[in-house]
Design an enzyme around this catalytic site. Sequence first.
Site, PDB file in Angstrom:
ATOM      1  N   GLU A 280      34.844 -31.160   5.378  1.00  0.00           N
ATOM      2  CA  GLU A 280      35.679 -31.036   4.189  1.00  0.00           C
ATOM      3  C   GLU A 280      35.019 -31.683   2.976  1.00  0.00           C
ATOM      4  OE1 GLU A 280      37.173 -31.419   7.377  1.00  0.00           O
ATOM      5  OE2 GLU A 280      37.341 -29.281   6.976  1.00  0.00           O
TER       6      GLU A 280
ATOM      7  N   ASN B  27      33.572 -25.864  10.787  1.00  0.00           N
ATOM      8  CA  ASN B  27      33.884 -24.844   9.786  1.00  0.00           C
ATOM      9  C   ASN B  27      32.867 -24.849   8.653  1.00  0.00           C
ATOM     10  OD1 ASN B  27      35.198 -27.487   9.196  1.00  0.00           O
ATOM     11  ND2 ASN B  27      35.599 -26.478   7.245  1.00  0.00           N
TER      12      ASN B  27
ATOM     13  N   ASP C 282      39.445 -22.475   8.406  1.00  0.00           N
ATOM     14  CA  ASP C 282      39.079 -23.786   8.935  1.00  0.00           C
ATOM     15  C   ASP C 282      39.153 -23.824  10.447  1.00  0.00           C
ATOM     16  OD1 ASP C 282      38.373 -26.517   8.936  1.00  0.00           O
ATOM     17  OD2 ASP C 282      40.459 -27.073   9.139  1.00  0.00           O
TER      18      ASP C 282
END
Lengths: 214, 182, 569, 652
Positions: free
Chosen positions: C170, C254, C296
Site C-alpha cells: 500500500e 497486490n 487488492d
Amino acid sequence: MTPVMDTELVPPPQRLVSAFDASGIEEKYFGTDSVSWWGTVGFMVIEGFTLILCMGAYFYLRKNELGWPPERTPLPDLVVPTISLATLLLKLVPISMAARKARRWDGDGVRRWLAITLAWNLVNLGMRIAEFGALRVRWDTNAYGSIVWATLFDHAYLILFDLFETAGIALVFFRHQETHRDFGAVDDDAMYTWFLVLAFIPVYVMLYWFPRWT
Amino acid sequence: MTRTVLCASALVLLALACEREDRDFHSDPAAATPKPNIVMSSLQPGPVAVIPKTEAPYDDNAWMTAEGMRLYHQMNCSGCHFEGGGGIGPPLMDDEWIYGSDPANIYATIAEGRPGGMPPWGTRMTPQQIWTVVSYVRSLSGLTPRGARPGRSDHMSGNLAPQNRTPEKPKPTFTPPASWRP
Amino acid sequence: MPAFATGDDGQWVRPARDYASTRYSAMAEITPQNVSQLKVAFTFATGVLRGHEEAPIVANNTMYIVTPFPNILYALDLTQPGAPLKWTFKPQPDAAAQGVACCDVVNRGVAYADGRIVMNTLDAQTIAVDATSGKQLWRTRVGDINTGESVTMAPLIVKDKVLVGNSGGEFGVRGWLTALDLATGRIVWRAYATGPDSLVKIGPRFKPFYDVNKGKDLGVTSFPPEKWKTGGGTMWGWISYDPDLNIVYAGTGNPGPWDPDSRPGRNLWTSGIFARDADSGDALWFYQWNPHDMHDYDGINEQLLLDLPIGGRTRKVLVRPERNGYLYVLDRTTGEVLSADPFGFINSSKGVDLRTGELILNPDKAPVLGKVVRDICPAAPGAKDWQPSSYSPRTGLLYLPHQNLCMDFESVEANYIMGTPYVGANVKMFAGPGGNRGFFTAWDIVGRKVAWQVKEDFPVWSGALATAGDVVFYGTLDGWFKAVDAHTGALLWKFRTGSGIISQPITYRGPDGKQYVAVVDGVGGWAGAIVAGSLDARDSLAALGMANAMRDLPQKVAKGGTVYVFALP
Amino acid sequence: MSAALAPIPLETETITRERDALQRTWASEPGLLGWLREVNHVSIGKRYVITAFVFLLLGGLEAGVMRLQLSRPENRILNPDSYNQFFTVHGSTMMFLFAVPVMLGMGIWLVPMMIGTRNVSFPRLNAFGYYTYLFGGIVLYGAFLFNTGPDAGWFAYPPLSTAFTPGKRTDFWAQMITFTEIAALAASITLIATIFKQRAPGMTLNRIPLFVWSILVISFMVLFAMPTVAVASIFLALDRLISTHFFNAAEGGDPLLWQHMFWFFGHPEVYIIFIPGLGFVSHIVATFTRRPVFGYPMMVLSLVATAFMGFALWVHHMFATPLPQLGQSFFTAASTVIAIPTGVQIFCWIATIAAGRPRYATPFLFVLGFFIVFTIGGLTGVMVASVPFDLQVHDTYFVVAHFHYVLIGGALFPLLGAIYYWFPKFSGRLMSETLGKWHFWLLLIGVNVTFFPMHLLGYMGMPRRVYTYLPETGWGPLNSLASAGAGIIVVAMLIFAWNVFSSWRNGDVAGPNPWGADTLEWATESPPAPYNFAHIPVVQSPAPLWEASGTMPVVTGMRTDVREVLISSVMDAHPCGKHEHPGPSIWPFLTSVCVALYFVPVIFTPWGAVLGTVAVLAGAAGWGLPHATSSKPLPAPGSMYKDEPLTPEAAR
C-alpha cells in the site's frame, strides 16, 4: 423638436359612447370565469411540473446504477406508503362533498365537511411523515436516497400547503364570516386537492413500485 | 440622522465581515512563521504558567480550509488517517488528541512529525500549506466554525460532511500511543 | 502428505510447523472426547496491546514469542512450573516504522533452527538470536522504511538460508524475496516481483506453464513506463519449501496502487506465485492468480504442499486457498492449474479457465475511476486473507479460517510520495451474503467441495490447527478459542480469552510428555484495527474500509496480548 | 354580445363624476407604508422596470471593471478571485435580475393598459413578486458586498459549484435564483390570468396586440422554465448544505443532470428575454410605418413556434459533453430550425417597412439597430449550432461575442426602443430625440467595437473567464479595442440616463397619444390614472385607435366604489363576469420578508427550513385574513342561490 407623427394621420379625438352595459353582470365564483380558478390552476401547473422534474431526475439518475435501488440500499417499504396513498384518496370524499355543498351555498354543509377534511389532512400529514421512514434510506446515503427524499418532500410540501389552505378557509367558515368568494375558495381547494392526490399516484408508482420492477 | 445610522452600521458590518470567504494567494516566507507554542501536559514545574491558546490563521476561512482538504488528500494524509476515522494513523475526528488539539500543536505535529510513524512534512510543505491542513484537521472534529468547514466531497460518502458534524470537545488528557508503553 | 511433512517430534519450530505448511500435529492426546476438559496450564502477558498474529514457537522445551511492534522476543522456560521468563530480547526497532505498516503493526512469528531464533522486525531488519542465551548473533537491515518497506512476515529457514519478504504493497514499494545466510546474516540473493528479468531472477531455468507469462522483461513491459518501480508485489505472507524438489514457493502481493486504471497491463509478477530454486533463487515457474489485480487480492496466502490422488494418480500438488475466493490446486512441479473452485461467495470474477489458467473477470465489478462500484465480493481482504489454514491427512480436509466480506470500491487518482500510502481507492466493507462476516470451513480437496462449515459473526482472522486427535482449533475476533470436531465441525469446547484472537494456535509436547495447546490473544490486524488502533467507526472509510464492517467489534472486545497454554488435567 | 346596446354618447359630467369616484377607489396611498401596500400594476410595473435598470447599471459597471482589467495583458485591477466574482455576478445580474424581470415588468406595466383593464388579475401576488425579486437582488449584492459574491459562473456547473467552492458564495447564488424564480412565476401566473380573462370586450384572440401575445408566450415559458432552474438550484443547495448526492458521480449522482436542468431553463430563458423584444419591435414598426404589421397570424404562430422550439434545443449548450451522436444531430437540427420562425418575423417586419413610409424616430432607429446586431448574433448562433464548430470555439471569446450580440441585439435594443416609445406613457413627457439619436449611434458603434473583436479573440483561442493573459498571446490589441468599445457603450448609456432624467423633468408634454399609435394604452392619459380607463373600451378591430370613426365605444355600468374589473371569456373576450380586486395590503411585502426568512437562514442551518416554513405559513395566514372587500354577505338560506350556482342568466 416635436416628435409627433404627421398630424393628418393622427385620428381626431374620439367621443365616448356606451357600447356595453355591464351593470347586470355579476361576479362569478366557480370555474373558469373566476380568476382565482386560474391562479389555482397556475400553481398546479408549476407544482406539477416540479414533481415531473423530480421524476425526470429520478429516472435520469437511475441509469447511473446497475441495480435499483443501488446495491445494498433496501427496497422501500410498501405498506405504509400504500396506506398513505389510500388516506390521500379518501381525502377526496370530504373535500368533494364540501365543494358540492359550496356550490349549493350550503354554509353548514361546508362547515361539516371542511371539519372532516381538516382532520383527515392531519392524518395525511402524519402518514407522510411515516412515509419518510418507509423509504428506508437517508438522503445523504447516495443519489437514489437524495432523489427519493426530494420527490417525497416536494409532495409533502403540497400536503402541508393544502392543509394550511383548508385550515384558513375553515377558519373563515367557522367564524361565520364567509362571503361568496369563500365558497369559491372551497371549490378551488377541492380542485387543488384532486390535483395533489392524483399527482401522487405516479409518484407513488415511481417511488415504491418501479424499484421492484427493475 | 437615519442615513448616518445606516452608514455607520454598514461600516460596522463591513468591519465584522467574516473572513470565511477570503482567498490568501500569498504565503509568508518560512521565517515569518511563529514558533509553535506546544504544551502537551497540564503539569508544569514552578508556578502555573498561563499558556495562551494559539489561533490557526485559517480556521474560519472556508476556502483555505478547503485547500487544506485538497492537500490532506494530495499529500496522502488520507492514506493513514482516512477521512478522520484513522487507520495506520490515529483518528482525527474524535475528541482524543495525542499531541494536543491546539493549532500550534497540530502545526508542530505536521511540520516536525511524531515518533510513532508520522513523517515530518515541514520540508515538503510551506508553512501556509501546513496551516491550511491544520484548519482542515481541526474541522474534522468540528473545532472550526461550522460555516467554514467543508461540505461533502465528490467521493464515496464515508461519513457526515465536516460542516454537518457535531463539534467534539477535545479531552484534556494525553493518551500515549500503545507503542510507547513497553 | 509428502514425507517431509510428517513426523512428530513434539516441537513447533516454525509457524507453519512443517515445510509443507500443513500445521498438522500428529499428537493425538486431545480427542473429541476429552477436549472439553482442557484447562489453562499457564498464561503470559506480552505487555503489548496491538494485534498479535504470531505463532508461539516451541523448541528444546522453550517457548519463543515475538510481540507486535516493538517486536519483543520472549523465551519461556517450559520445564519450570508456570513457564517463567527465561530471557527477553528487545530489538528496539525504529518507532517510525509504525507509520508504514498498512494494517496494524503485527508480526507473524519467528523461526528456529540450529540453536538460533531468527526474527523480523517491523522496521525491516532480520535478527538472529541465540536460542539459549537470548544474545543477538547478527542483525541485517533488509529494507528501508523510508521507501515504505516494512517486514511483518515470519522468516522461513531453509537449509542454511533465511528467507524474508517485505511488506508495503500500500506504499508503492517493490516486493522482494531475500535469502540471508543463516550463519552470518549476509544477503545471498534477492528476487524482486517487478522489473527486468535480472532483478526478478528470471533466467533460462524459468519455465512457466502458461504462455502469457513467457517473454522478456515482462515485469517491465506489463506496466506503464516506470510504474513497475512502484508496482508492489510484496511478499509478506507464507513460504513453503519442498526439500525433494529443492523448490521454495512464495506468492507475490497486490500491484500498487489499488486504482487499476493507473497501471494498465497484466502487472507481472504481482499477485501470483513463484517457484524458485531454494539455493540460487532462480525462478522456475510462475502463475498469476489475478492478472491486473483490481481489488487488492494479494497472492501471498499459504500454500500447502501435498501429494494427492488427482485424476487417478498421486500428484505433487500445491493447494492454495486464494484471496480471490478460489481454492487452487496446482501441480507444484510445473505450475499447471489442476482445479480452482470457489470456497466463498464471489462476484468479482466468474471462474478460472482451466485451459488457459486465466481468471475470468466480471466487468460489472471492475473499478471505474471516480465512480463507486458497489457490492464487490469478496472485499479487499479477499475471501481469505493471510490467516493460515491447516490440513489433516486423517480426514483429507483443509480447515479454512476465512471471512465473508464484500465492499464498495471507488478508485481515485493516487499520488506517489515515497514512504506514504499509495492506494488510490476509497473502500467501504460490509458483511457478505448471509450477514455473517466469517466462516470456518472444512474443504474436501479431492472431492472439491465444502465438507462442513461453521458460521462466525466476525471474520475468522486466526490460523487453524489440526491434530491427529481429530480436534481442530481456531480463535475468533471476539475472543473465543474454539475446538471443533475435525469430521463434523461440531463445537467441542470453547474458552473466552482476554481479548480477540488473530494469532496462530499451536500444539506441542511439554517436558512432562503431555500435549499442550497454545494460543495468543490480542485483537488487531486489519480486521481488528478498529480496536487496536482505537479507530472511529463514524468514518466508514477508515482502515481501508474495514472499520465499517467491524463497527460493533469495540463493543465486544478490548485490546490485549496474552499467551494462553492449555492442557488436559 | 348579449348586452350590446345601441351606442349612447356619455355625458361629460357623468364621466367626471365617475372619474372622481374611481380616483378615490384606486388611488395609491401616501407615505412609506402606502408605498409598501401598493398593489396597482402601473406602480409595480414601474418599480420592476426601474429596479431592473438599476441592476443593469450595476451589471454594466461590473462589465466595465472587467473590461478595464482585460484591456491590457497582466493587468492588476482585479485579482483572480474578485474577477471570478465579477463575471459571475455580472452574468447572474444580467440574466436573472435585469433581463427577465425587466421584460415581465414591462408586461405588468403595459399589458393591462393594452388589453383595456384596470389592473392585473392578482394584484397582491404581483406586489409579492416584486418584493421577492427585490430581495433576491439584495441578497446577491449584499453577499457581493461582503466578499461572498458567487464565483462559479452564472451557470454554476458542479462539481465547480459543489466540491470546489467552499464557503457560502454559491449558496447565496442558489438562493438568489430561487427568489427571482418565485418572482417570475408570480408575475407569469398573474399575466396569464390577466390576458386570458381581463381583456376588453371584443378583443378576440386575433385582436390581441403582438406585445401581449409575446408576454403571454413568455409567461407560459416561465411556467415551465423557472421551476426547472428552481428545482436544480435547490438540488445544488441541498448538495452543498445537507450532503445530498444529486451531482456527485461517485455516489450515483450526475453533474450532467445539472447541465440538463440548467439549460432546459437556460435556453428558453434566452427566448423569454428575446420574445418580448419581438413584441416591442412589432409595435414600433407598426407605429412608425403607419401600417399594421404584415402577416399578423404568421407573427403569432412564429412566437408560439419559437416558444415550443426554445424548449427543444437546450442540449446545444452541452455539445462538449459526451452525448450520443444521434442526440447531437437532433439538437443541431433543432438549433438550426429555430432560425426559421425568427426569419419569418424579420421578413414580416421588412415587408411592413417596405409597404409603409417609415419615420426614423429614435424608437425606430433602435429597431433597425436590433435588425443589424441581432442578425449578426443569430448568424454566429447558426455557426455554433454545428457540433464540430462548437467544439472548436467552445469556452472561447467567440461564444462570448455570440451571446452578447444576441442578447444586446435581441433584447436590449428593442427594450431601449420601447423605453423611448413608451416613455411618454410612463412619465407624460417625451424624451429628447437629439440625445436619443446620439445614444443610439454611440451604442450601436460601441456594441460592435466591443463585441466584434471578441469573435476574432475566440478564433485566436482566448478562453472565457480568464482574469488576465500574457503579452505573448497577442490578444492585447483586440482586447484594448474591445475595452475602448466598452467605454463608448458607457458614454452612450450615460447619455441615455441623462436623457431619461432630464426628459422626466423637462421633456415635452406628450399628451395621450404622441405617436399616433393604434393600441389601447394610447387611449388613456399619459401617465395613466390609477384605474387606467375611466371606461373600459370595447374593441372592434386589431388597431382600435386607427378606427377613425370619431367615437370610442366603451363599457358602462362598472362599479366605481370598489376595485371592480370586467371578466371576459378566453377566446372571444365576451364579458362574462366581474371581479372585485382587493385594495392595498401590507401582506405581500410581509410575506416576501417571510420568504426571505426561509431562504437566507437555510444557507447557514437546515433549521432555517423549519423557521422559514413557519414564517411563510404565518405570512400566508396574514395574507389570507378576511379582507375588506364589498363581497356581499351570504344570502339567507332558501334564497335564490339554493340549488344552482350563479349563472349570468340567473343573476339577471
